[in-house]
Design an enzyme around this catalytic site. Structure first.
Site, PDB file in Angstrom:
ATOM      1  N   HIS A 109       1.025   3.704   0.306  1.00 45.35           N
ATOM      2  CA  HIS A 109       0.393   4.136   1.563  1.00 45.35           C
ATOM      3  C   HIS A 109      -1.128   4.242   1.341  1.00 45.35           C
ATOM      4  O   HIS A 109      -1.576   4.916   0.424  1.00 45.35           O
ATOM      5  CB  HIS A 109       0.958   5.498   1.997  1.00 45.35           C
ATOM      6  CG  HIS A 109       0.686   5.784   3.437  1.00 45.35           C
ATOM      7  ND1 HIS A 109       1.677   5.924   4.375  1.00 45.35           N
ATOM      8  CD2 HIS A 109      -0.483   5.918   4.117  1.00 45.35           C
ATOM      9  CE1 HIS A 109       1.134   6.150   5.565  1.00 45.35           C
ATOM     10  NE2 HIS A 109      -0.176   6.153   5.427  1.00 45.35           N
ATOM     11  N   ASN A 169      -7.646   5.241  -6.029  1.00 51.11           N
ATOM     12  CA  ASN A 169      -6.941   4.539  -7.093  1.00 51.11           C
ATOM     13  C   ASN A 169      -5.943   3.629  -6.406  1.00 51.11           C
ATOM     14  O   ASN A 169      -5.098   4.096  -5.656  1.00 51.11           O
ATOM     15  CB  ASN A 169      -6.191   5.517  -8.001  1.00 51.11           C
ATOM     16  CG  ASN A 169      -7.121   6.527  -8.657  1.00 51.11           C
ATOM     17  OD1 ASN A 169      -8.258   6.222  -8.969  1.00 51.11           O
ATOM     18  ND2 ASN A 169      -6.623   7.737  -8.858  1.00 51.11           N
ATOM     19  N   GLN A 208      -8.920   9.932  -2.193  1.00 50.85           N
ATOM     20  CA  GLN A 208      -8.960  11.358  -2.498  1.00 50.85           C
ATOM     21  C   GLN A 208     -10.395  11.854  -2.514  1.00 50.85           C
ATOM     22  O   GLN A 208     -11.325  11.099  -2.772  1.00 50.85           O
ATOM     23  CB  GLN A 208      -8.317  11.627  -3.857  1.00 50.85           C
ATOM     24  CG  GLN A 208      -6.854  11.238  -3.914  1.00 50.85           C
ATOM     25  CD  GLN A 208      -6.241  11.645  -5.241  1.00 50.85           C
ATOM     26  OE1 GLN A 208      -6.201  12.826  -5.594  1.00 50.85           O
ATOM     27  NE2 GLN A 208      -5.782  10.668  -5.989  1.00 50.85           N
ATOM     28  N   CYS A 257       8.014   8.829   2.265  1.00 48.51           N
ATOM     29  CA  CYS A 257       6.594   8.870   1.892  1.00 48.51           C
ATOM     30  C   CYS A 257       5.961  10.165   2.371  1.00 48.51           C
ATOM     31  O   CYS A 257       6.078  10.523   3.544  1.00 48.51           O
ATOM     32  CB  CYS A 257       5.866   7.671   2.506  1.00 48.51           C
ATOM     33  SG  CYS A 257       4.074   7.766   2.353  1.00 48.51           S
ATOM     34  N   CYS A 263       3.209   9.395   5.272  1.00 50.28           N
ATOM     35  CA  CYS A 263       3.524   8.799   6.572  1.00 50.28           C
ATOM     36  C   CYS A 263       3.557   9.866   7.672  1.00 50.28           C
ATOM     37  O   CYS A 263       3.890  11.031   7.420  1.00 50.28           O
ATOM     38  CB  CYS A 263       4.865   8.066   6.505  1.00 50.28           C
ATOM     39  SG  CYS A 263       4.747   6.367   5.886  1.00 50.28           S
ATOM     40  N   HIS A 305       2.272   2.405   6.601  1.00 55.51           N
ATOM     41  CA  HIS A 305       2.596   2.499   5.185  1.00 55.51           C
ATOM     42  C   HIS A 305       2.367   1.176   4.462  1.00 55.51           C
ATOM     43  O   HIS A 305       2.211   1.144   3.239  1.00 55.51           O
ATOM     44  CB  HIS A 305       4.077   2.921   5.068  1.00 55.51           C
ATOM     45  CG  HIS A 305       4.533   3.207   3.679  1.00 55.51           C
ATOM     46  ND1 HIS A 305       4.259   4.400   3.034  1.00 55.51           N
ATOM     47  CD2 HIS A 305       5.257   2.454   2.802  1.00 55.51           C
ATOM     48  CE1 HIS A 305       4.800   4.369   1.825  1.00 55.51           C
ATOM     49  NE2 HIS A 305       5.407   3.206   1.655  1.00 55.51           N
ATOM     50  N   HIS A 362      -4.657   5.305   0.971  1.00 55.06           N
ATOM     51  CA  HIS A 362      -5.310   6.616   0.999  1.00 55.06           C
ATOM     52  C   HIS A 362      -6.334   6.722  -0.120  1.00 55.06           C
ATOM     53  O   HIS A 362      -6.272   5.987  -1.100  1.00 55.06           O
ATOM     54  CB  HIS A 362      -4.278   7.742   0.860  1.00 55.06           C
ATOM     55  CG  HIS A 362      -3.637   7.819  -0.497  1.00 55.06           C
ATOM     56  ND1 HIS A 362      -2.682   6.928  -0.926  1.00 55.06           N
ATOM     57  CD2 HIS A 362      -3.809   8.690  -1.513  1.00 55.06           C
ATOM     58  CE1 HIS A 362      -2.289   7.247  -2.148  1.00 55.06           C
ATOM     59  NE2 HIS A 362      -2.962   8.314  -2.542  1.00 55.06           N
ATOM     60  N   SER A 376       1.882   4.937  -7.459  1.00 55.86           N
ATOM     61  CA  SER A 376       3.158   4.326  -7.104  1.00 55.86           C
ATOM     62  C   SER A 376       3.355   4.276  -5.598  1.00 55.86           C
ATOM     63  O   SER A 376       4.152   3.496  -5.098  1.00 55.86           O
ATOM     64  CB  SER A 376       4.306   5.086  -7.766  1.00 55.86           C
ATOM     65  OG  SER A 376       4.194   6.457  -7.463  1.00 55.86           O
TER      66      SER A 376
HETATM   67 ZN   LIG Z   1       3.604   6.144   3.934  1.00 52.32          ZN
END
Ligand SMILES: [Zn+2]
Ligand SMILES: [Zn+2]
Length: 341
Positions: free
Chosen positions: A158, A147, A162, A44, A47, A107, A160, A155
């Site tokens: 994790h 999103n 933007q 990832c 991570c 994650h 997050h 996909s």
């Molecule tokens: Zn991650």
């Protein structure tokens, strides 16, 4: 239910045809959710400690972590000198700063599984980002969005969001700004405050009211389970909230995303956007709020934008905002993954 409802923030009609939900459906279904992710994924790019495509290594962060997007859609090095196009066509430089904000080093959690302290810390990070980006000379508007889910193209699970800090103002913000300004000129009142007053007067679509923050499915919702989360006080951006207001907003926000996940006992996909006033110039009449636009009408059933929306430009809602709000009201309590089944 078969009527049109006025969307005062977008100044357009929404067609509500809630009887359509029961018609036979033979369209596409989304794939079942992937198996639960691991706490740390060595592949990832978000991570802690991992190396990103740019070659930069993530620090071993413990809370939130912000970095400049390695694949920015807007960048400060966008061309400033553009060749003029033919005839009536126009162009202009599109510059900006794109960043990624990781919510947690873990994650395997979502916004709904962070505790209130962590959600509050995330909002504090966003406040700091707003202060930093507002000071940049070329930034007119800051769009912060998440999103979530494979059906909206994400996909990597994790958690997050933007940040697009741009030299232009995004269309929805501009539309809401102009509607708010016109309402202020005509009535002397804040448009969003009038929406809040009407929602509280009706009451059926209020999901939660926590201190100085409220969450509701708006009367004029376009998507099933569309939800707004907002402070009660009119401010232009999240940066203007004081500590108590930010904490209340974090509590209401967390409450909403837990209900989303509890609804069908599955990770609930959405597009979440912070609607903030432009950071330069007059923002009178604007009221910062968070909008959730969920793409699913039912588990495994996508809302498609088609003839009415793409072809005609008016949104056709297949669901009753009152019914969807009642479902969310009933989906409260702890996150379904936190309780033994
Ligand atoms: Zn991650
Ligand atoms: Zn908005």
């Amino acid at each position: 239910m078969w009527e049109e409802r006025w969307h005062p923030l977008r100044e357009e009609w929404v067609i509500v045809a809630a009887h359509r939900q029961s018609r036979p459906w033979s369209g596409a279904k989304v794939a079942p959710p992937m198996p639960a992710p691991r706490r740390f994924d060595p592949a990832c790019y978000l991570c802690p400690g991992n190396v990103r495509v740019s070659g930069a290594a993530n620090p071993c962060y413990a809370g939130t972590f912000v970095f400049d997007n390695d694949h920015p859609c807007v960048g400060l090095d966008a061309p400033r000198e553009l060749a003029p196009p033919a005839g009536i066509f126009r162009n202009r430089p599109a510059t900006g700063i794109a960043r990624v904000v990781c919510y947690s080093p873990r994650h395997d959690v979502t916004l709904a599984e962070l505790d209130v302290d962590d959600v509050d810390a995330l909002l504090r990070t966003l406040q700091q980002q707003m202060q930093d980006l507002t000071a940049q000379p070329d930034v007119a508007c800051v769009l912060i969005f998440e999103n979530k889910g494979e059906v909206v193209g994400v996909s990597n699970p994790h958690p997050h969001c933007q940040i697009y800090a741009t030299n232009f103002t995004f269309k929805h913000i501009e539309t809401e700004l102009l509607a708010g300004r016109r309402h202020l000129d005509e009535t002397g009142r804040n448009l969003f405050q009038d929406v809040l007053a009407a929602e509280r007067q009706d009451g059926r679509r209020i999901i939660t009211l926590h201190g100085s923050a409220v969450a509701f499915v708006p009367y004029f919702a376009r998507y099933a389970y569309e939800t707004y989360v907002a402070p009660l006080r009119s401010v232009g951006t999240i940066a203007a909230l004081d500590d108590r207001e930010r904490r209340d907003l974090a509590t209401a926000l967390r409450d909403v995303v837990i209900r989303f996940d509890n609804l069908w006992r599955m990770p609930f996909p959405y597009v979440m956007a912070l609607h903030q006033a432009p950071v330069k110039g007059d923002a009178d009449g604007f009221h910062f709020h968070i909008e959730f636009h969920p793409p699913l009408r039912r588990p495994n059933l996508l809302k498609y934008l088609a003839g009415p929306e793409i072809g005609g430009g008016n949104f056709l809602s297949d669901t009753s905002p009152e019914e969807k709000a009642a479902e969310l009201v009933a989906a409260g309590g702890p996150h379904y993954r936190s309780t033994p089944t």
